[in-house]
Design an enzyme around this catalytic site. Structure first.
Site, PDB file in Angstrom:
ATOM      1  N   HIS A 456      29.287  64.286  62.003  1.00 21.65           N
ATOM      2  CA  HIS A 456      29.695  63.753  63.303  1.00 21.65           C
ATOM      3  C   HIS A 456      29.843  62.235  63.264  1.00 21.65           C
ATOM      4  O   HIS A 456      30.720  61.661  63.895  1.00 21.65           O
ATOM      5  CB  HIS A 456      28.655  64.126  64.367  1.00 21.65           C
ATOM      6  CG  HIS A 456      28.807  65.545  64.799  1.00 21.65           C
ATOM      7  ND1 HIS A 456      27.763  66.312  65.245  1.00 21.65           N
ATOM      8  CD2 HIS A 456      29.892  66.336  64.843  1.00 21.65           C
ATOM      9  CE1 HIS A 456      28.211  67.504  65.553  1.00 21.65           C
ATOM     10  NE2 HIS A 456      29.491  67.547  65.322  1.00 21.65           N
ATOM     11  N   GLU A 693      59.596  74.069  70.869  1.00 21.91           N
ATOM     12  CA  GLU A 693      58.444  74.130  69.957  1.00 21.91           C
ATOM     13  C   GLU A 693      58.382  75.435  69.184  1.00 21.91           C
ATOM     14  O   GLU A 693      57.450  75.658  68.421  1.00 21.91           O
ATOM     15  CB  GLU A 693      57.112  73.824  70.667  1.00 21.91           C
ATOM     16  CG  GLU A 693      56.988  74.306  72.056  1.00 21.91           C
ATOM     17  CD  GLU A 693      55.716  73.870  72.749  1.00 21.91           C
ATOM     18  OE1 GLU A 693      54.895  73.130  72.182  1.00 21.91           O
ATOM     19  OE2 GLU A 693      55.536  74.311  73.896  1.00 21.91           O
ATOM     20  N   ASN A 716      54.300  69.590  66.936  1.00 21.42           N
ATOM     21  CA  ASN A 716      53.058  70.215  66.455  1.00 21.42           C
ATOM     22  C   ASN A 716      53.254  71.720  66.322  1.00 21.42           C
ATOM     23  O   ASN A 716      52.974  72.322  65.284  1.00 21.42           O
ATOM     24  CB  ASN A 716      51.903  69.951  67.428  1.00 21.42           C
ATOM     25  CG  ASN A 716      51.754  68.477  67.760  1.00 21.42           C
ATOM     26  OD1 ASN A 716      52.164  67.635  66.986  1.00 21.42           O
ATOM     27  ND2 ASN A 716      51.168  68.163  68.905  1.00 21.42           N
ATOM     28  N   ASP A 717      53.729  72.326  67.406  1.00 20.22           N
ATOM     29  CA  ASP A 717      53.953  73.769  67.340  1.00 20.22           C
ATOM     30  C   ASP A 717      55.196  74.111  66.539  1.00 20.22           C
ATOM     31  O   ASP A 717      55.215  75.119  65.830  1.00 20.22           O
ATOM     32  CB  ASP A 717      54.046  74.358  68.758  1.00 20.22           C
ATOM     33  CG  ASP A 717      52.662  74.626  69.326  1.00 20.22           C
ATOM     34  OD1 ASP A 717      51.818  75.181  68.586  1.00 20.22           O
ATOM     35  OD2 ASP A 717      52.400  74.271  70.487  1.00 20.22           O
ATOM     36  N   CYS A 764      57.750  64.850  71.757  1.00 20.36           N
ATOM     37  CA  CYS A 764      56.418  64.547  72.306  1.00 20.36           C
ATOM     38  C   CYS A 764      55.305  65.079  71.399  1.00 20.36           C
ATOM     39  O   CYS A 764      54.137  64.959  71.716  1.00 20.36           O
ATOM     40  CB  CYS A 764      56.284  65.095  73.728  1.00 20.36           C
ATOM     41  SG  CYS A 764      56.510  66.866  73.812  1.00 20.36           S
TER      42      CYS A 764
HETATM   43  C1  PEP Z   1      53.539  70.218  70.478  1.00 23.32           C
HETATM   44  O1  PEP Z   1      53.378  71.425  70.223  1.00 23.32           O
HETATM   45  O2  PEP Z   1      54.050  69.421  69.691  1.00 23.32           O
HETATM   46  C2  PEP Z   1      53.095  69.683  71.783  1.00 23.32           C
HETATM   47  C3  PEP Z   1      53.387  68.450  72.150  1.00 23.32           C
HETATM   48  O3  PEP Z   1      52.340  70.509  72.546  1.00 23.32           O
HETATM   49  P1  PEP Z   1      50.772  70.746  72.292  1.00 23.32           P
HETATM   50  O4  PEP Z   1      50.337  69.845  71.175  1.00 23.32           O
HETATM   51  O5  PEP Z   1      50.103  70.441  73.589  1.00 23.32           O
HETATM   52  O6  PEP Z   1      50.726  72.202  71.928  1.00 23.32           O
HETATM   53 MG    MG Z   2      52.809  72.785  71.820  1.00 24.42          MG
END
Ligand code: PEP
Ligand code: MG
Length: 835
Positions: A456, A693, A716-717, A764
Site C-alpha cells: 500500500h 468502446e 480503455n474498453d 475520453c
Molecule cells: C473507456 O472505456 O475508455 C472509458 C472512458 O470508459 P470507462 O473507463 O469509464 O469504462
Molecule cells: Mg468504458
C-alpha cells in the site's frame, strides 16, 4: 435438526492432547482459524467426534469439515502441511453429504508416509464458526479415540445459535481481485457481510474463515482467479450470498497492479557508491539522506493490573481509529478512491477480533498493553508470511503500521522527529501513515531496505509522485546520514556519493522540468492550437463536483466525460431525482460557461454500485453493462434522462451513452428523450452522443454518426474488446495498450465515419492523457481529447508543439506496424517528448 446447543466431542484420534498455542503452525496456533484443540496421533484412523454431516472434504483429502447436529462446524485437519502430499497416503472413508455417527471412521492414513512428507502429524479439531460456541476442554494430557475431548456450549450472547443450526446457503465464485484476497478486498467483503443479518464464511482448500475477520480471510491465501465457496446462515442468507459472490467476482475499481518492477541493474549493484533497489514509484530526486526509525518498545517488567492495561489499550485503539476515520474522510473529500480504500482496510484490520482477542489474552497474563498489542500483531504477521504469498506478506506492512500507530498513542510518542524539506528518507520499511507524514513534511524521495512494489505504501507513493525504491537491503541503513544523495528511481538506484557535477546536473534537470510545468500552467487557460492553426478541445474526465472545480482551475475547455456512476458511489440507496439534478448542476456550475458531457450510468463489468445490484454473471464484462442495462431496468435511465433535462442548461449539458453496439440503442434513447422532454415541457433538447468502446460501434461509426451529435472513443474498453485482454488483468497490463495498430485502425475508421456526417470525434479513454499518443490521435482525425485534470496543461502544450498536417501524413502509416511497441517507438522517433 437438533437445537440442543451443547455437544460433547469425543477424541477423533488417540494420543497426547495439545493446546492450540502448542501447535507448530502459526495459523492454527494463533487461533485465526478458530478455537479448538490438537492431538499428536498414535493411531492411524481419524473417527467422527460426534454425529453430524460431512460438509466438505479437501481435494487433497487431508482435511474434513463436519457439521455437528447443534450447528457447530468442525474442521478435522490431519497433520501440518499435509496438503503437499496431494492426497497420497490418505484413504477416505466417507463422502460429502454423508451422515456419520460418533466413532465412525472418516479417514485412514499411512502414518509413516504422512509423517515423512509433512511438518508434523499433530492433528487439529477446530470450531470454525466459533463465535457461536464456547469450547471447554475435557481431556487430560492423553486421550484414546472415543473418549470425551471438548464440550461445545452455544454462545447465547451472539444470538446466532439457532441460525447456526438452521439452514445455510452456499455458492462459489472465482476471485476477481488483482492479487487475490488481500486486505482491501477482504475489508470490502467484511463491509458487504455487515450489511446483512446473517453470518458468512469463506471456504478455500478445506480451510474456513469467518468473513468478519480480515486476518482470517487473508490467512486463507486465496489467489486471483481461485474458486472460493461462500456459506451464509441467518435470516438474510440468500441476499448476503448474492452480494458476497458479487463482491468476490468484482475487482475493486482502480485496484491496478504495480508497474512491473525494474530488474535490478547488475551494473548498479556492483558499482561502488551505488545501492540498487526495485522501483516502486518512478522519478528522480536529490537531497540529504535521512534515517527514519520505528517506535522502540521499553522492556516489560510484567505483573500489570489487567483492567488498567485493557483500558489503556482500548483508549489507544480508539484514538488510532479516530485518526484513520479522519484520514479516510479526507481521502473521500479529495475523491481519492485508492487512498480511501487503504484507510478503510486499516480501520477494518484495527477492529479485527483476532487481534483484540490475542491482545486481551496476553493482558490477562499480566503483560503491558504495549507488549500485548505488539505480540498480537507479530503473530498475525507470521500468519501472513506463512501463506507464502508475496502480496499477503507485503500486507504485513499494514499490520506493522497499526502496531506503530497504537504504540505511539500508548507511549505518548506521537511527536515525530522534524524532517528537513527535500530529504531522501531511508527506512527499514515505511508504512502508509509514515508516507502521509513524510509527504506533508516535503520529503523528496523514499528508500526502503525491505518492502515490495505492490505494498500500500508503494501505491500511495505513486499517487503522490514521490520517487521510491524498495528491497534495497540492510546496507541502506548503514549509510552515513545527512550527506546529499541522488535517488534515480527510474533506473533503480541510489547514488550515495554523487559528484558536485552530478548534483548540478540533477538539479538542472529538475529545475527545467519545473520551469516547463510552470510555463505550461501559465498558458493552460488558452486554447490548444496546433502550429498550423487548428484548435483542439482539451476537456477533462471528472467524477464529482470537486474534480470539475479542479479541471476548471487547470484550464480544461470543458468536461469530456462525467462518469455519473461514481457520483453516488458511496450511497447505499439510489439517488432520487432531486439529488441527481443537484449533482449535475453542481458540475455544470463548477465549469463556468464550458460544455459538460454527462455519460449515463455505466455499471456492470468492473463497476458495481451497492444501490443497483446486478445479477451475478459468468462474464460480467460481456454482460449487462452500460446502455444494455436500460433494456432490463428502463426506469433507471428514465430517471437520469429526466434529471438531465431538468438541469436547465440545454446548450452546455450534453448526454452520452456508454457501451453502444448498434444504432437502434441510440434511436430508442433519442425517442425516449424526446417523450420525456415533452412530458416535462422542455423544448430545447441537449446534444446526444455515443461512446465508441466496442469494435462493433467503431465499425458502424458512420451509421451511428448519422443519428448522434458526436462520438467519443473510450479507448480503455475499446482496447479490452479489440485485443480480447481484460483491462484489469495483472499479467496483461503491459499488453493492453491502446496504441496497438488494431485499436488505431478502429479510431481511424470512427473518424472517417463521423466525417461523412460532419460530427466531431473525441477520445475520453486513458490514451487521451498519454502525450506520446497526442500526434497519432490528431493525425487520425480526433478533434477533442478529454484527459485527467492534472494533465490538461501538459496535453495543451503538446498540441501546440505539433503540426496537424504532418500528423495527418504520418499517423495512418502507423497502422501498418506490427504491434503497440513498434507504434510507441515510431512515436518517439517522429514526435519526441521533452526529457
Ligand atoms: C473507456 O472505456 O475508455 C472509458 C472512458 O470508459 P470507462 O473507463 O469509464 O469504462
Ligand atoms: Mg468504458
Amino acid at each position: 435438526m437438533n437445537n440442543n446447543n451443547e455437544v460433547t466431542l469425543s477424541a477423533p484420534l488417540s494420543g497426547p492432547v495439545l493446546a492450540l498455542a502448542q501447535v507448530p503452525d502459526p495459523v492454527f496456533a494463533s487461533g485465526t482459524m478458530g478455537d479448538g484443540i490438537a492431538i499428536d496421533p498414535t493411531d492411524n484412523c481419524l473417527v467422527a467426534p460426534c454425529a453430524g454431516e460431512i460438509l466438505h472434504v479437501a481435494r487433497t483429502l487431508h482435511a474434513i469439515t463436519l457439521r455437528a447436529d447443534n450447528g457447530a462446524e468442525l474442521l478435522l485437519h490431519l497433520g501440518i502441511d499435509t496438503v503437499q502430499l496431494n492426497g497420497e497416503g490418505f484413504h477416505l472413508q466417507v463422502q460429502p453429504g454423508m451422515r456419520v455417527t460418533p466413532g465412525q471412521p472418516l479417514l485412514r492414513f499411512e502414518m509413516d508416509r504422512v509423517a515423512r512428507h509433512s511438518t508434523s502429524l499433530v492433528s487439529l479439531i477446530i470450531v470454525t464458526n466459533g463465535t457461536h460456541f464456547r469450547a471447554e476442554r475435557l481431556a487430560p494430557e492423553r486421550v484414546r479415540a472415543g473418549e470425551p475431548l471438548l464440550r461445545l456450549v452455544g454462545n447465547q450472547a451472539t444470538g446466532a445459535v439457532t441460525d447456526a443450526a438452521g439452514e445455510s446457503v452456499e455458492g462459489s465464485a472465482s476471485v476477481a481481485h488483482v492479487g487475490g484476497l488481500h486486505a482491501r478486498p477482504a475489508a470490502r467483503l467484511r463491509q458487504v457481510a455487515q450489511g446483512f443479518d446473517c453470518s458468512a464464511q469463506l471456504r478455500h482448500e478445506g480451510q474456513l474463515a469467518d468473513v468478519t475477520s480480515l486476518v482470517a480471510v487473508m490467512g486463507l491465501g486465496v489467489d486471483q482467479h481461485a474458486q472460493v465457496q461462500v456459506i451464509c446462515r441467518g435470516p438474510q442468507r440468500e441476499a448476503a450470498l448474492a452480494a458476497l459472490l458479487k463482491a468476490l467476482g468484482t475487482a475493486i475499481a482502480g485496484d491496478h497492479p504495480a508497474p512491473a518492477p525494474l530488474p535490478l541493474p547488475a551494473a548498479a549493484m556492483q558499482a561502488p557508491g551505488m545501492l540498487a533497489g526495485v522501483c516502486a514509484a518512478p522519478g528522480l530526486a536529490s537531497g540529504p539522506l535521512v534515517l527514519l526509525g520505528g517506535v522502540t518498545l521499553p522492556a516489560d517488567p510484567g505483573g500489570h493490573v489487567a483492567s488498567e492495561q485493557q483500558r489503556l489499550l482500548d483508549a489507544a485503539v480508539a484514538g488510532v481509529a479516530r485518526a484513520l476515520a479522519l484520514a479516510q474522510a479526507q481521502a473521500q473529500m479529495r475523491e481519492d478512491a485508492t487512498e480511501q480504500a487503504i484507510f478503510a482496510a486499516h480501520l477494518a484490520l484495527l477492529e479485527d477480533s483476532t487481534l483484540a482477542q490475542a491482545a486481551h489474552a496476553a493482558i490477562n497474563t499480566g503483560r503491558a498493553a504495549s507488549h500485548a498489542w505488539s505480540d498480537a500483531i507479530d503473530t498475525q504477521c507470521r500468519v501472513l508470511h506463512a501463506t507464502g504469498k508475496p502480496l499477503l506478506a507485503e500486507r504485513a506492512n499494514d499490520l506493522l503500521d497499526l502496531r506503530q500507530q497504537v504504540l505511539r498513542e500508548l507511549l505518548g510518542d506521537s511527536a515525530r522527529p522534524p524532517l528537513p524539506r527535500g530529504a531522501i528518507v531511508a527506512a527499514q520499511e515505511l508504512t502508509p501513515s509514515d508516507l502521509l507524514y513524510l509527504h506533508e513534511q516535503g520529503a523528496a524521495g523514499l528508500c526502503m531496505a525491505a518492502g515490495g512494489a505492490t505494498a500500500h505504501v508503494a501505491i500511495l507513493a505513486r499517487g503522490k509522485g514521490l520517487p521510491c525504491l524498495v528491497a534495497m537491503g540492510d546496507a541502506l541503513l548503514a549509510q552515513a546520514m545527512g550527506t546529499p544523495v541522488v535517488l534515480d528511481a527510474d533506473n533503480g538506484r541510489l547514488e550515495l556519493t554523487p559528484s558536485a557535477q552530478r548534483l548540478d546536473q540533477v538539479a538542472s534537470q529538475l529545475a527545467a522540468r519545473q520551469a516547463r510545468q510552470q510555463l505550461q500552467q501559465a498558458h493552460a487557460h488558452e486554447p490548444a492550437r496546433t502550429r498550423d492553426g487548428s484548435v483542439i478541445e482539451i476537456g477533462a474526465n471528472v467524477a464529482s463536483r470537486q474534480d470539475a472545480e479542479q479541471a476548471h482551475q487547470a484550464g480544461a475547455d470543458g468536461v469530456g466525460l462525467l462518469r455519473t456512476e461514481f457520483l453516488f458511489v458511496d450511497s447505499h440507496a439510489a439517488p432520487d431525482a432531486t439529488q441527481q439534478v443537484a449533482a449535475y448542476r453542481a458540475v455544470l456550475d463548477a465549469m463556468g460557461d464550458k460544455p459538460v458531457v454527462i455519460r449515463t450510468i455505466d455499471v456492470g463489468g468492473d463497476k458495481q454500485l451497492d444501490y443497483l445490484p446486478l445479477p451475478v454473471e459468468a462474464n460480467p464484462v460481456l454482460g449487462l453493462r452500460g446502455i444494455r442495462l436500460a433494456s432490463v431496468n428502463p426506469q433507471v435511465l428514465d430517471q437520469q434522462l429526466r434529471a438531465l433535462l431538468r438541469t436547465g442548461q440545454p446548450e452546455r449539458c450534453r448526454i452520452m451513452l456508454p457501451m453502444v453496439t448498434e444504432v437502434d440503442e441510440l434511436l430508442q434513447v433519442r425517442q425516449r428523450l424526446a417523450q420525456l422532454a415533452d412530458e416535462l415541457g422542455v423544448t430545447q433538447l441537449p446534444q446526444l452522443g455515443v461512446m465508441i468502446e466496442v469494435p462493433a460501434a467503431a465499425l458502424l461509426a458512420a451509421q451511428l454518426a448519422e443519428h448522434a451529435d458526436f462520438l467519443s472513443i473510450g479507448t480503455n474498453d475499446l482496447s479490452q474488446y479489440t485485443l480480447a485482454m481484460d483491462r484489469d488483468h495483472a499479467g496483461l497490463a503491459a499488453r493492453v495498450d491502446a496504441l496497438h495498430p488494431a485499436v488505431l485502425a478502429l479510431v481511424a475508421h470512427t473518424c472517417a465515419g463521423a466525417r461523412l456526417h460532419g460530427r466531431w470525434v473525441g477520445v475520453c479513454g486513458a490514451l487521451a492523457s498519454d502525450p506520446l499518443a497526442t500526434p497519432v490521435l490528431l493525425g487520425l482525425g480526433v478533434q477533442e481529447l478529454s484527459v485527467s485534470p492534472p494533465l490538461v496543461a501538459e496535453i495543451k502544450a503538446r498540441v501546440r508543439d505539433l503540426d496537424l498536417a504532418a500528423c495527418q501524413a504520418q499517423a495512418p502509416q502507423l497502422l501498418a506496424l506490427p504491434g503497440a511497441a513498434a507504434v510507441r517507438q515510431a512515436c518517439h522517433r517522429h514526435w519526441p517528448l521533452n526529457a
